[in-house]
Design an enzyme around this catalytic site. Sequence first.
Site, mmCIF file in Angstrom:
data_model
loop_
_atom_site.group_PDB
_atom_site.id
_atom_site.type_symbol
_atom_site.label_atom_id
_atom_site.label_comp_id
_atom_site.label_asym_id
_atom_site.label_seq_id
_atom_site.Cartn_x
_atom_site.Cartn_y
_atom_site.Cartn_z
ATOM 1 N N TYR A 192 62.911 20.600 35.117
ATOM 2 C CA TYR A 192 61.526 19.786 34.492
ATOM 3 C C TYR A 192 61.726 18.643 33.534
ATOM 4 C CZ TYR A 192 59.447 24.173 36.031
ATOM 5 O OH TYR A 192 58.850 25.261 36.675
ATOM 6 N N ARG A 215 61.071 16.248 36.258
ATOM 7 C CA ARG A 215 59.786 15.973 36.532
ATOM 8 C C ARG A 215 59.052 15.171 35.392
ATOM 9 N NH1 ARG A 215 62.234 18.038 39.569
ATOM 10 N NH2 ARG A 215 62.050 15.998 40.430
ATOM 11 N N HIS A 246 47.976 26.027 34.269
ATOM 12 C CA HIS A 246 49.281 26.233 34.567
ATOM 13 C C HIS A 246 50.213 25.924 33.536
ATOM 14 C CE1 HIS A 246 47.749 27.218 38.892
ATOM 15 N NE2 HIS A 246 47.813 28.309 38.023
ATOM 16 N N THR A 270 42.827 21.112 46.278
ATOM 17 C CA THR A 270 43.229 22.544 46.003
ATOM 18 C C THR A 270 43.334 22.981 47.639
ATOM 19 O OG1 THR A 270 43.497 24.466 44.648
ATOM 20 C CG2 THR A 270 41.415 23.239 44.739
#
Length: 224
Positions: free
Chosen positions: A53, A56, A104, A170
């Site tokens: 992460y 990211r 999320h 999506t």
Amino acid sequence: MKHIVVLTGAGISAESGIKTFRDADGLWEGHDVMEVASPEGFTRNPELVLNFYNQRRQQLKEVKPNQAHNDLVTLENDYKVTIITQNVDDLHERAGSTNVVHLHGELRKVRSTGNPNDIRECTEDINLGDLCDKGYQLRPHIVWFGEAVPKIETAINICYTADILIIIGTSMQVYPAASLIDYVQPNTTIYYIDPKPAITNNSRVTVIAKSATEGTKELIELLK
């Protein structure tokens, strides 16, 4: 003002250069998703997950909002607009959208492993040994597989109030987010923008089979 609710997924961020969550082979940036996106993976190898992460988060500094993000901001001139996003990046906010719900989690936030309400901003790396005030390890503020989606009730209540629902980029395969289309009122107008639309046989849904940037531009012309 009419209320537009926009549900966005990985397809809108992909055009800014952010890789979609999973490639066709089920890997995310070369990792099995359960290694880097599950509580079990974090327990087994917290350092790997934190580093994943961190990368990211650093990648976010190299990308910027695209025209689809920018076009959604212009809708606020004529409508009340709420964006519900499955994405963990902050591109909607950086484009200027003022009301964004992250289903999320958010890449630029971290939280305490011992106190889920201890959430803080984070733009740099988190490392093993970085602790909250009560001595618990900090972790990415991301909803992993097997974890509850805290904002889903908020999103459902928002969808109840939508005059227009716009779905962008999506697959409509990830639940509970994919179920949000079921919570709009019977008279709500629904648009679905995706180059490979998963919904093709629903008479209520106007499908625009284009990329996020092309489709959003076309839709804004329609709404005018």
